[in-house]
Design an enzyme around this catalytic site. Structure first.
Site, PDB file in Angstrom:
ATOM      1  N   GLU A  81     -78.372 100.506 -30.499  1.00 38.40           N
ATOM      2  CA  GLU A  81     -77.601 101.116 -29.395  1.00 38.40           C
ATOM      3  C   GLU A  81     -76.801 100.080 -28.611  1.00 38.40           C
ATOM      4  O   GLU A  81     -76.932  99.993 -27.389  1.00 38.40           O
ATOM      5  CB  GLU A  81     -78.554 101.734 -28.373  1.00 38.40           C
ATOM      6  CG  GLU A  81     -79.317 102.934 -28.776  1.00 38.40           C
ATOM      7  CD  GLU A  81     -80.294 103.349 -27.682  1.00 38.40           C
ATOM      8  OE1 GLU A  81     -80.793 104.472 -27.767  1.00 38.40           O
ATOM      9  OE2 GLU A  81     -80.573 102.559 -26.750  1.00 38.40           O
ATOM     10  N   ARG A 119     -72.333  96.549 -24.807  1.00 41.09           N
ATOM     11  CA  ARG A 119     -71.566  95.359 -24.444  1.00 41.09           C
ATOM     12  C   ARG A 119     -71.033  94.610 -25.667  1.00 41.09           C
ATOM     13  O   ARG A 119     -69.880  94.173 -25.664  1.00 41.09           O
ATOM     14  CB  ARG A 119     -72.465  94.428 -23.625  1.00 41.09           C
ATOM     15  CG  ARG A 119     -71.750  93.259 -23.004  1.00 41.09           C
ATOM     16  CD  ARG A 119     -72.740  92.248 -22.431  1.00 41.09           C
ATOM     17  NE  ARG A 119     -73.818  92.827 -21.681  1.00 41.09           N
ATOM     18  CZ  ARG A 119     -73.839  92.936 -20.349  1.00 41.09           C
ATOM     19  NH1 ARG A 119     -72.835  92.495 -19.633  1.00 41.09           N
ATOM     20  NH2 ARG A 119     -74.880  93.466 -19.737  1.00 41.09           N
ATOM     21  N   CYS A 174     -62.330  95.017   2.079  1.00 43.43           N
ATOM     22  CA  CYS A 174     -62.790  94.510   3.367  1.00 43.43           C
ATOM     23  C   CYS A 174     -64.262  94.120   3.348  1.00 43.43           C
ATOM     24  O   CYS A 174     -65.064  94.650   4.121  1.00 43.43           O
ATOM     25  CB  CYS A 174     -62.546  95.561   4.437  1.00 43.43           C
ATOM     26  SG  CYS A 174     -60.869  96.144   4.356  1.00 43.43           S
TER      27      CYS A 174
HETATM   28  N1  LLP Z   1     -79.576 101.595 -24.520  1.00 43.29           N
HETATM   29  C1  LLP Z   1     -80.070 101.855 -23.303  1.00 43.29           C
HETATM   30  C2  LLP Z   1     -81.188 102.782 -23.169  1.00 43.29           C
HETATM   31  C3  LLP Z   1     -79.517 101.245 -22.169  1.00 43.29           C
HETATM   32  O1  LLP Z   1     -80.018 101.487 -20.961  1.00 43.29           O
HETATM   33  C4  LLP Z   1     -78.428 100.346 -22.320  1.00 43.29           C
HETATM   34  C5  LLP Z   1     -77.825  99.681 -21.155  1.00 43.29           C
HETATM   35  C6  LLP Z   1     -77.924 100.126 -23.624  1.00 43.29           C
HETATM   36  C7  LLP Z   1     -78.528 100.761 -24.698  1.00 43.29           C
HETATM   37  C8  LLP Z   1     -76.759  99.218 -23.885  1.00 43.29           C
HETATM   38  O2  LLP Z   1     -77.014  97.916 -23.510  1.00 43.29           O
HETATM   39  P1  LLP Z   1     -75.965  96.768 -23.910  1.00 43.29           P
HETATM   40  O3  LLP Z   1     -75.930  96.666 -25.409  1.00 43.29           O
HETATM   41  O4  LLP Z   1     -74.645  97.145 -23.359  1.00 43.29           O
HETATM   42  O5  LLP Z   1     -76.525  95.537 -23.280  1.00 43.29           O
HETATM   43  N2  LLP Z   1     -74.041  97.112 -15.789  1.00 43.29           N
HETATM   44  C9  LLP Z   1     -74.753  95.999 -16.399  1.00 43.29           C
HETATM   45  C10 LLP Z   1     -75.400  96.385 -17.699  1.00 43.29           C
HETATM   46  C11 LLP Z   1     -76.338  97.572 -17.584  1.00 43.29           C
HETATM   47  C12 LLP Z   1     -76.980  97.981 -18.889  1.00 43.29           C
HETATM   48  C13 LLP Z   1     -77.671  99.280 -18.757  1.00 43.29           C
HETATM   49  N3  LLP Z   1     -78.270  99.781 -19.965  1.00 43.29           N
HETATM   50  C14 LLP Z   1     -73.786  94.821 -16.545  1.00 43.29           C
HETATM   51  O6  LLP Z   1     -72.622  94.956 -16.184  1.00 43.29           O
HETATM   52  O7  LLP Z   1     -74.199  93.740 -16.977  1.00 43.29           O
END
Ligand code: LLP
Length: 421
Positions: free
Chosen positions: A273, A276, A345
Site C-alpha cells: 500500500e 509516498r 499570519c
Molecule cells: N497504508 C495505511 C494504512 C496508511 O495509514 C498509510 C499512510 C499508507 C498506507 C501510505 O503510507 P506511505 O507509503 O505514503 O508512507 N502526512 C504524512 C504522512 C502520513 C501517512 C499516513 N498513513 C506526511 O506528510 O509525511
C-alpha cells in the site's frame, strides 16, 4: 530517479521548461510528472515481480483524479480511508476487488457503502469495528471480507506523528487480541476472514523494522495454521521512504531483496500500500518570490505559497529541497541563509528555515521538490487562500488536472441565516 532536471540552467519537467508553464499558470501550483509517477509504480511492480503482489496505491498521498486514473489504468488497486476516497476510487474506475479500506474511525454509513460495493476487504482496527461490520453485512444480507490490522509493536524510526505500529499508537489490534478474535471467528457469521494487514509508519528508510514486523506476523500465521485457520492475504502496508534531502532510502529492489524470502515463505497473496513512494517524487510545488526582506537578525524570502499549500514543514519540521527554476550562476555571490516563508499570519508558516540559498531576485520562481505526496492532499483554504492548481506534464504537453480555487469556491457553501439578512 525523477523527471525534474536542469537543461541549460533551466529546470524542466519532462520535455517542458517549468518557467514557461509558470508564466501561463498563476503561482503557486503543483506540477506532476506523469512519467515519474508511472515509473515509480513500475519500479515497485518490477522489484516484487516474483510474487506478483497487488499494489494498492494509498490515495491519501495524492487523490487528484488524474493521478488516480493514471495508476488505476496501469493496474493499481487503491488503499482508501474514507467514504470520500471510496467515491473517488470508484469514479476513476477502480475495480472494487482491488480496494482495501483502513481507518480506525470508519462510520456506519461508510462501512455500508463499502460493503455494498463488495470491496476486497476492510482492514479492521478494533473488535468493536469488527462487530459493526458483521452487523451491517447481516442487515444488507451479504458477507463482507476483512483483514485484521495487526499492531506488531515495532519502532519504525520515523517522525512520531507518522509512527503507526507501536502499541502506544491508536492503530491496529495487538497479537493476543487478534488471536482471540480468530479463535472466536465463528461468532462473526457474516464475515470472511481473508487476511492480515500491517502498516507500521511512513517515510521509513530502512528495511529492518519491516523484517521485524513481518517475522512477528509470520509467527502469528503459524499459530493460526496450528488451529487450522487459513487466510489468503498478507497486506504489508506502505511507508517506503523517499529522498527529501540527503536521506539514503533503500531502493525498491533492496527492499524487495530483504523481504521477498520472508513473504514467499507465507505462501499468501501479498498486498503493498505505498503512497509516498509513488506520488512523492513525481510532484513539485512551484511558487514565486514576492519579497526579499532582510532584518538585522534574519533574512526572509517571502513567497506566494504558504503552509496552507504545503503543511509538511510546519507540521513535521519536514525538509523539502528548494530549487530555483533558473539555476544561479555559480560563484556569483556567496550563498546566504534565509527562511523561506509564506504570506500566512503565523510564524509557523514556513517552507524552509535557515536555508542556504543562491542569488535570487524578487519575481524569481522556486520549486519545492518531492511535494507530490501529502502536498495538495493536505492543503487548506486557511486565511481564505485559494487552493493551488494542479498541473500534469506528459512529454511535451501540460494539462491542468485541477483548476485553482476561485473566490466563489471560498463562499459557495457558507449560508447567512435568515435572521442575519
Ligand atoms: N497504508 C495505511 C494504512 C496508511 O495509514 C498509510 C499512510 C499508507 C498506507 C501510505 O503510507 P506511505 O507509503 O505514503 O508512507 N502526512 C504524512 C504522512 C502520513 C501517512 C499516513 N498513513 C506526511 O506528510 O509525511
Amino acid at each position: 530517479m525523477h523527471d525534474f532536471k536542469y537543461k541549460n540552467k533551466e529546470l524542466y519537467c519532462e520535455g517542458l521548461k517549468i518557467a514557461d508553464i509558470a508564466r501561463k499558470a498563476s503561482t503557486p501550483f503543483y506540477l506532476y510528472s506523469y512519467n515519474t509517477l508511472l515509473g515509480h509504480f513500475r519500479k515497485l511492480e518490477k522489484a516484487f515481480s516474483a510474487l506478483k503482489p497487488l499494489i494498492c496505491y494509498s490515495m491519501k498521498a495524492n487523490s487528484n483524479l488524474a493521478i488516480l486514473r493514471a495508476l488505476v489504468k496501469a493496474g493499481s488497486g487503491l488503499d482508501i480511508v474514507s467514504g470520500g476516497e471510496l467515491y473517488k476510487a470508484l469514479l476513476v474506475g477502480c475495480d472494487p476487488k482491488k480496494i482495501v479500506y483502513a481507518s480506525v474511525g470508519k462510520t456506519e454509513e461508510e462501512i455500508r457503502q463499502a460493503i455494498a460495493k463488495q470491496i476486497l476487504f476492510f482492514n479492521v482496527e478494533s473488535l468493536s469495528e469488527l462487530e459493526l461490520i458483521n452487523r451491517l453485512a447481516c442487515d444488507l444480507g451479504v458477507n463482507a471480507s476483512v483483514a485484521l490490522r495487526i499492531n506488531p509493536d515495532v519502532e519504525p524510526k520515523t517522525h512520531s506523528y507518522i509512527t503507526t505500529g507501536k502499541l502506544t499508537n491508536k492503530f491496529g489490534i495487538d497479537l493476543d487480541s487478534a488471536y482471540d478474535i480468530f479463535k472466536n471467528r465463528a461468532e462473526f457469521v457474516h464475515l470472511k476472514f481473508s487476511g492480515l494487514h500491517m502498516h507500521i509508519g511512513s517515510q521509513i528508510i530502512d528495511g529492518a523494522p519491516y523484517i521485524l514486523a513481518i517475522k512477528k506476523i509470520i509467527g502469528f500465521i503459524k499459530k493460526l495454521k496450528k488451529e487450522a485457520i487459513d487466510i489468503q492475504y498478507l497486506n504489508i502496508g506502505g511507508g517506503l521512504g523517499i529522498i527529501y534531502s540527503n536521506e539514503k532510502p533503500q531502493t525498491a529492489e533492496e527492499f524487495a531483496g530483504k523481504i521477498l524470502p520472508l513473504l514467499k515463505s507465507t505462501g499468501l497473496k501479498i498486498i503493498l500500500e505505498p503512497g509516498r513512494f509513488i506520488a512523492g517524487p513525481s510532484g513539485i510545488l512551484v511558487t514565486k518570490i514576492l519579497y526579499i526582506k532582510k532584518t538585522p537578525l534574519k533574512n526572509f524570502i517571502i513567497v506566494d505559497a504558504g503552509m496552507n499549500d504545503l503543511i509538511r514543514p510546519s507540521l513535521y519540521g519536514a525538509h523539502h529541497d528548494i530549487l530555483s527554476l533558473r539555476k544561479a550562476e555559480s560563484g556569483k555571490r556567496k550563498a546566504e541563509k534565509f527562511d523561506v516563508v509564506g504570506p500566512i499570519c503565523e510564524s509557523g508558516d514556513f517552507l524552509a528555515k535557515d536555508r542556504q540559498m543562491p542569488e535570487l531576485n524578487e519575481g524569481d520562481y522556486l520549486a519545492l521538490m518531492s511535494a507530490g505526496s501529502y502536498g495538495f492532499s493536505m492543503a487548506s483554504n486557511y486565511n481564505c487562500r485559494l487552493k493551488p492548481a494542479e498541473i500534469m506534464v506528459k512529454g511535451n504537453k501540460f494539462y491542468t488536472v485541477r483548476k485553482r480555487d476561485s473566490y466563489l469556491d471560498l463562499v459557495k457553501k457558507d449560508v447567512i441565516p435568515e435572521f442575519l439578512r
